[in-house]
Design a protein around this motif. Structure first.
Motif, mmCIF file in Angstrom:
data_model
loop_
_atom_site.group_PDB
_atom_site.id
_atom_site.type_symbol
_atom_site.label_atom_id
_atom_site.label_comp_id
_atom_site.label_asym_id
_atom_site.label_seq_id
_atom_site.Cartn_x
_atom_site.Cartn_y
_atom_site.Cartn_z
ATOM 1 N N GLU A 1 0.809 -1.217 0.000
ATOM 2 C CA GLU A 1 0.000 0.000 0.000
ATOM 3 C C GLU A 1 0.844 1.269 0.000
ATOM 4 O O GLU A 1 0.351 2.341 -0.357
ATOM 5 N N SER A 2 2.128 1.162 0.360
ATOM 6 C CA SER A 2 3.000 2.339 0.357
ATOM 7 C C SER A 2 3.444 2.726 -1.055
ATOM 8 O O SER A 2 4.004 3.795 -1.264
ATOM 9 N N ILE A 3 3.153 1.876 -2.016
ATOM 10 C CA ILE A 3 3.519 2.172 -3.402
ATOM 11 C C ILE A 3 2.501 3.152 -3.961
ATOM 12 O O ILE A 3 1.304 2.884 -3.978
ATOM 13 N N GLY A 4 2.997 4.288 -4.395
ATOM 14 C CA GLY A 4 2.101 5.302 -4.950
ATOM 15 C C GLY A 4 1.846 5.056 -6.431
ATOM 16 O O GLY A 4 2.413 4.149 -7.048
ATOM 17 N N ALA A 5 0.992 5.878 -6.992
ATOM 18 C CA ALA A 5 0.642 5.731 -8.408
ATOM 19 C C ALA A 5 1.819 6.031 -9.324
ATOM 20 O O ALA A 5 1.921 5.490 -10.420
ATOM 21 N N THR A 6 2.718 6.903 -8.869
ATOM 22 C CA THR A 6 3.895 7.226 -9.679
ATOM 23 C C THR A 6 5.150 6.772 -8.948
ATOM 24 O O THR A 6 5.196 6.753 -7.713
ATOM 25 N N PRO A 7 6.171 6.400 -9.709
ATOM 26 C CA PRO A 7 7.397 5.922 -9.071
ATOM 27 C C PRO A 7 8.148 7.056 -8.376
ATOM 28 O O PRO A 7 7.991 8.225 -8.720
ATOM 29 N N THR A 8 8.921 6.677 -7.375
ATOM 30 C CA THR A 8 9.829 7.613 -6.712
ATOM 31 C C THR A 8 11.237 7.039 -6.823
ATOM 32 O O THR A 8 11.433 5.964 -7.388
ATOM 33 N N PRO B 1 8.912 1.679 -6.765
ATOM 34 C CA PRO B 1 8.377 1.595 -8.132
ATOM 35 C C PRO B 1 6.885 1.924 -8.137
ATOM 36 O O PRO B 1 6.240 1.937 -7.089
ATOM 37 N N SER B 2 6.374 2.182 -9.299
ATOM 38 C CA SER B 2 4.915 2.308 -9.442
ATOM 39 C C SER B 2 4.347 0.898 -9.505
ATOM 40 O O SER B 2 5.087 -0.069 -9.751
ATOM 41 N N PRO B 3 3.047 0.722 -9.314
ATOM 42 C CA PRO B 3 2.465 -0.614 -9.443
ATOM 43 C C PRO B 3 2.730 -1.235 -10.822
ATOM 44 O O PRO B 3 3.008 -2.418 -10.935
ATOM 45 N N GLY B 4 2.664 -0.407 -11.868
ATOM 46 C CA GLY B 4 2.927 -0.912 -13.212
ATOM 47 C C GLY B 4 4.350 -1.411 -13.381
ATOM 48 O O GLY B 4 4.593 -2.453 -14.001
ATOM 49 N N GLU C 1 -8.110 -8.682 -17.081
ATOM 50 C CA GLU C 1 -8.834 -9.756 -16.397
ATOM 51 C C GLU C 1 -8.798 -9.634 -14.880
ATOM 52 O O GLU C 1 -9.778 -9.915 -14.195
ATOM 53 N N HIS C 2 -7.646 -9.221 -14.340
ATOM 54 C CA HIS C 2 -7.467 -9.250 -12.881
ATOM 55 C C HIS C 2 -7.342 -7.874 -12.226
ATOM 56 O O HIS C 2 -7.483 -7.777 -11.011
ATOM 57 N N GLY C 3 -7.024 -6.855 -12.994
ATOM 58 C CA GLY C 3 -6.781 -5.527 -12.424
ATOM 59 C C GLY C 3 -5.323 -5.366 -12.044
ATOM 60 O O GLY C 3 -4.645 -6.324 -11.693
ATOM 61 N N GLU C 4 -4.850 -4.132 -12.113
ATOM 62 C CA GLU C 4 -3.428 -3.855 -11.878
ATOM 63 C C GLU C 4 -2.981 -4.216 -10.465
ATOM 64 O O GLU C 4 -1.946 -4.849 -10.273
ATOM 65 N N THR C 5 -3.776 -3.840 -9.479
ATOM 66 C CA THR C 5 -3.398 -4.111 -8.094
ATOM 67 C C THR C 5 -3.329 -5.608 -7.816
ATOM 68 O O THR C 5 -2.357 -6.100 -7.243
ATOM 69 N N GLU C 6 -4.351 -6.323 -8.243
ATOM 70 C CA GLU C 6 -4.385 -7.785 -8.020
ATOM 71 C C GLU C 6 -3.225 -8.464 -8.733
ATOM 72 O O GLU C 6 -2.592 -9.371 -8.197
ATOM 73 N N LEU C 7 -2.939 -8.013 -9.945
ATOM 74 C CA LEU C 7 -1.860 -8.601 -10.720
ATOM 75 C C LEU C 7 -0.509 -8.348 -10.055
ATOM 76 O O LEU C 7 0.327 -9.248 -9.991
ATOM 77 N N SER C 8 -0.299 -7.151 -9.535
ATOM 78 C CA SER C 8 0.954 -6.841 -8.828
ATOM 79 C C SER C 8 1.125 -7.735 -7.603
ATOM 80 O O SER C 8 2.191 -8.306 -7.379
ATOM 81 N N GLN C 9 0.070 -7.851 -6.814
ATOM 82 C CA GLN C 9 0.137 -8.699 -5.617
ATOM 83 C C GLN C 9 0.386 -10.156 -5.985
ATOM 84 O O GLN C 9 1.180 -10.840 -5.344
ATOM 85 N N ALA C 10 -0.297 -10.615 -7.016
ATOM 86 C CA ALA C 10 -0.139 -12.005 -7.445
ATOM 87 C C ALA C 10 1.283 -12.277 -7.913
ATOM 88 O O ALA C 10 1.851 -13.334 -7.615
ATOM 89 N N GLY C 11 1.864 -11.323 -8.625
ATOM 90 C CA GLY C 11 3.245 -11.490 -9.079
ATOM 91 C C GLY C 11 4.217 -11.624 -7.916
ATOM 92 O O GLY C 11 5.096 -12.490 -7.923
ATOM 93 N N ILE C 12 4.035 -10.791 -6.916
ATOM 94 C CA ILE C 12 4.904 -10.856 -5.738
ATOM 95 C C ILE C 12 4.713 -12.187 -5.008
ATOM 96 O O ILE C 12 5.689 -12.836 -4.605
ATOM 97 N N CYS C 13 3.480 -12.594 -4.839
ATOM 98 C CA CYS C 13 3.200 -13.872 -4.171
ATOM 99 C C CYS C 13 3.797 -15.043 -4.945
ATOM 100 O O CYS C 13 4.355 -15.972 -4.345
#
Length: 132
Positions: A18-25, A29-32, A93-105
């Motif tokens: 949740e600390s990841i913002g919409a834009t990278p710092t 990184p950004s979620p994308g 199909e899954h949404g950006e947030t779900e896909l990011s979490q799934a990739g990490i898992c």
């Protein structure tokens, strides 16, 4: 985040995510970006024929049904090195947030499977697979 999952600190995992913002710092990184890098890493791991026996049993952590479904879709595509190329379809199909979490898992579960198979530490395998 993979370390938090390994230590079964799901609250820490979610706080980091949740600390990841919409834009990278400079430090996050950004979620994308997180998704893109994760899918590229998974494509490389799963398409590596020398790791096939190590990837025979990959157990996802206790995650939600949508995260599990996204991780399974990623895994299926990564076997043919097509997960990164399929990012638009996966996000639709899954949404950006779900896909990011799934990739990490899935990275966590994959590193764990390789570490157990090769009798190496999680940290060693993670350091070899995920660029610093």
């Amino acid at each position: 985040m993979a370390q938090a999952l390994r230590q079964e600190k799901t609250t820490d995992f979610h706080q980091l995510f949740e600390s990841i913002g919409a834009t990278p710092t400079k430090h996050r990184p950004s979620p994308g970006e997180l998704t893109g890098i994760g899918l590229e890493i998974l494509d490389g791991i799963y398409s590596d024929k020398t790791l096939r026996s190590a990837l025979g049993v990959v157990r996802l952590p206790d995650v939600s049904v949508p995260t599990k479904a996204a991780a399974q879709d990623i895994q299926g595509l990564a076997i043919t090195a097509q997960a990164a190329n399929s990012i638009d379809t996966l996000e639709a199909e899954h949404g950006e947030t779900e896909l990011s979490q799934a990739g990490i898992c899935l990275i966590y579960a994959t590193v764990t499977a390789i570490a157990e198979h090769t009798r190496t530490t999680f940290d060693t395998v993670l350091g070899e697979i995920v660029p610093a």
